[in-house]
Write a protein that holds these residues in place. Structure first.
Motif, PDB file in Angstrom:
ATOM      1  N   PHE A 106     -11.157  22.135 -11.961  1.00  0.00           N
ATOM      2  CA  PHE A 106     -12.501  22.634 -11.657  1.00  0.00           C
ATOM      3  C   PHE A 106     -13.362  22.647 -12.918  1.00  0.00           C
ATOM      4  CE2 PHE A 106     -15.528  26.132 -10.805  1.00  0.00           C
ATOM      5  CZ  PHE A 106     -16.096  25.650  -9.639  1.00  0.00           C
ATOM      6  N   HIS A 107     -12.819  23.206 -14.000  1.00  0.00           N
ATOM      7  CA  HIS A 107     -13.563  23.274 -15.255  1.00  0.00           C
ATOM      8  C   HIS A 107     -13.763  21.888 -15.859  1.00  0.00           C
ATOM      9  CE1 HIS A 107     -13.806  27.623 -15.627  1.00  0.00           C
ATOM     10  NE2 HIS A 107     -12.564  27.687 -15.202  1.00  0.00           N
ATOM     11  N   SER A 108     -12.786  21.024 -15.700  1.00  0.00           N
ATOM     12  CA  SER A 108     -12.911  19.661 -16.221  1.00  0.00           C
ATOM     13  C   SER A 108     -14.052  18.924 -15.539  1.00  0.00           C
ATOM     14  CB  SER A 108     -11.599  18.889 -16.015  1.00  0.00           C
ATOM     15  OG  SER A 108     -10.555  19.469 -16.755  1.00  0.00           O
ATOM     16  N   CYS A 109     -14.192  19.152 -14.238  1.00  0.00           N
ATOM     17  CA  CYS A 109     -15.261  18.499 -13.488  1.00  0.00           C
ATOM     18  C   CYS A 109     -16.630  19.006 -13.942  1.00  0.00           C
ATOM     19  CB  CYS A 109     -15.072  18.745 -11.993  1.00  0.00           C
ATOM     20  SG  CYS A 109     -16.230  17.831 -10.945  1.00  0.00           S
ATOM     21  N   ILE A 110     -16.765  20.319 -14.135  1.00  0.00           N
ATOM     22  CA  ILE A 110     -18.038  20.888 -14.592  1.00  0.00           C
ATOM     23  C   ILE A 110     -18.397  20.353 -15.975  1.00  0.00           C
ATOM     24  CG2 ILE A 110     -19.225  23.025 -15.233  1.00  0.00           C
ATOM     25  CD1 ILE A 110     -17.515  24.455 -13.163  1.00  0.00           C
ATOM     26  N   GLU A 111     -17.399  20.270 -16.856  1.00  0.00           N
ATOM     27  CA  GLU A 111     -17.631  19.757 -18.209  1.00  0.00           C
ATOM     28  C   GLU A 111     -18.046  18.291 -18.177  1.00  0.00           C
ATOM     29  OE1 GLU A 111     -15.254  19.415 -22.489  1.00  0.00           O
ATOM     30  OE2 GLU A 111     -14.257  20.221 -20.710  1.00  0.00           O
ATOM     31  N   SER A 112     -17.378  17.507 -17.333  1.00  0.00           N
ATOM     32  CA  SER A 112     -17.712  16.088 -17.216  1.00  0.00           C
ATOM     33  C   SER A 112     -19.130  15.897 -16.676  1.00  0.00           C
ATOM     34  CB  SER A 112     -16.698  15.397 -16.299  1.00  0.00           C
ATOM     35  OG  SER A 112     -17.039  14.046 -16.084  1.00  0.00           O
ATOM     36  N   LEU A 113     -19.507  16.701 -15.693  1.00  0.00           N
ATOM     37  CA  LEU A 113     -20.853  16.618 -15.128  1.00  0.00           C
ATOM     38  C   LEU A 113     -21.909  16.990 -16.162  1.00  0.00           C
ATOM     39  CD1 LEU A 113     -20.174  18.233 -11.631  1.00  0.00           C
ATOM     40  CD2 LEU A 113     -20.861  15.864 -12.042  1.00  0.00           C
ATOM     41  N   ALA A 114     -21.631  18.011 -16.968  1.00  0.00           N
ATOM     42  CA  ALA A 114     -22.590  18.458 -17.982  1.00  0.00           C
ATOM     43  C   ALA A 114     -22.878  17.356 -18.995  1.00  0.00           C
ATOM     44  CB  ALA A 114     -22.071  19.706 -18.683  1.00  0.00           C
TER      45      ALA A 114
END
Length: 372
Positions: A106-114
């Motif tokens: 979940f956090h990896s996806c948010i970081e990648s999107l940012a």
């Protein structure tokens, strides 16, 4: 759920014809209700009808929701430019009980999107909002979060304050303090305060603007520094403190500003303005409540625990991110402390002239009068 649908409908009203929107629902799995399209290409009334028939059921799979959001943006990014920002508005109770529960993906996806300038706003709905989970999420660039417990606040947040919560002001804001006579003992109001190095007083990934009223007054965040002397001071009445601030704008351009101030060290209480006075009052209020929670729960469970890390028996087999309310405990010792603090709080509230502080007075009174 009804007020959620009403608020999202008002969010649609804030968008301009060239803005794009997609709507996704998620429970145990995610579903695209409206694919990403320009508002000008949509039948708004039909879209609002689709919104009106959404209902809550199933579990909470936040990973499915964020992964689906990422996929929706894939066909939009080639058209992105510096005139537009992309943002996911994520409404949740932040208590996932299905899908990936360790939070890593979940956090990896948010970081990648940012990194692609796709930022996320989280709105925690209901009193069961998991603050630990949200606190971790919003350490990512461009992210922010809000907690709403009733319809009036929800409506104000996503309707009246829509532009403020969707538009980052600056990124990677850092403030440092240097002085020959003072060190920073503690920082209040900075989300990364526990990880700051000596001399650092603010380190925030993203700052958002606050609204200024007709009297040119702004309700926003305040960072308080508690200083300690490096050595005994006898004859010195003033000493210089040096602040430096670095930050970058939405396009990555970096800026730096420096300023020196004189710190008066006479043994007199002085407030530069009512905003600072209120910030100190609320800092004392929150500190006392944290001490009460830790002390009384530690006493009940006969085991030392830290704030928001209480290991109550998980008889309901909840996920690591789900929380269940526990019985209210207010010991006589802390009722006496809260009673004494209430006198101070009321006197400060009268001086500050802020009626919104009445909600804290009501809470303190309830705790003082509570019968265990």
């Amino acid at each position: 759920m009804d007020i959620t649908i009403e608020v999202i409908s008002k969010v649609v009203d804030h968008l301009k014809p060239n803005d794009r929107i997609s709507i996704i629902t998620f429970n145990s799995e995610a579903r695209v209700i409206q694919p990403m399209k320009k508002l000008s290409a949509l039948n708004i009334e039909q879209l609002k009808h689709y919104l009106s028939i959404i209902h809550a059921d199933g579990g909470t799979n936040m990973s499915a929701g964020i992964d689906c959001s990422a996929l929706v943006f894939e066909n939009v990014l080639p058209e992105a430019n510096d005139d537009y920002d992309n943002r996911i508005l994520f409404l949740t109770d932040a208590q996932p009980n299905q899908g990936s529960l360790d939070g890593t993906s979940f956090h990896s996806c948010i970081e990648s999107l940012a990194k692609q300038r796709i930022y996320t706003t989280f709105v925690g709905v209901g009193v069961d909002l998991n603050t630990q989970s949200i606190s971790l999420i919003t350490k990512h660039r461009g992210a922010n979060y809000f907690s709403v417990h009733h319809s009036k606040k929800f409506l104000k947040l996503l309707d009246k304050n829509f532009d403020l919560i969707m538009t980052p002001l600056v990124f990677n804001a850092e403030m440092k303090f240097q002085s020959d006579l003072f060190d920073i003992e503690h920082v209040y109001g900075s989300p990364e305060c526990d990880q700051l190095k000596q001399g650092e007083c603010i380190k925030i990934n993203t700052l958002f603007p606050s609204r200024t009223d007709s009297n040119e007054q702004t309700r926003g965040g305040v960072v308080l520094l508690k200083l300690k002397t490096k050595q005994p001071i006898t004859n010195t009445l003033n000493t210089a403190g040096r602040f430096s601030v670095t930050y970058e704008d939405r396009l990555g351009t970096k800026y730096e500003e420096k300023q020196s101030i004189d710190i008066n060290i006479k043994n007199e209480i002085n407030y530069a303005n009512s905003g600072i006075r209120k910030a100190i009052l609320l800092m004392n209020y929150v500190t006392l409540l944290k001490h009460w929670i830790n002390h009384d729960r530690e006493h009940k469970y006969n085991e030392k625990k830290t704030f928001l890390n209480l290991k109550e028996t998980n008889i309901d087999q909840l996920s690591p991110w789900e929380r269940k309310s526990t019985e209210l405990i207010v010991s006589k010792q802390y009722q006496e402390q809260l009673d004494a603090f209430l006198i101070y709080f009321k006197s400060e509230m009268e001086y500050i002239q802020d009626k919104d502080l009445e909600q804290e007075v009501k809470l303190l009174t309830k705790l003082i009068e509570y019968e265990n």
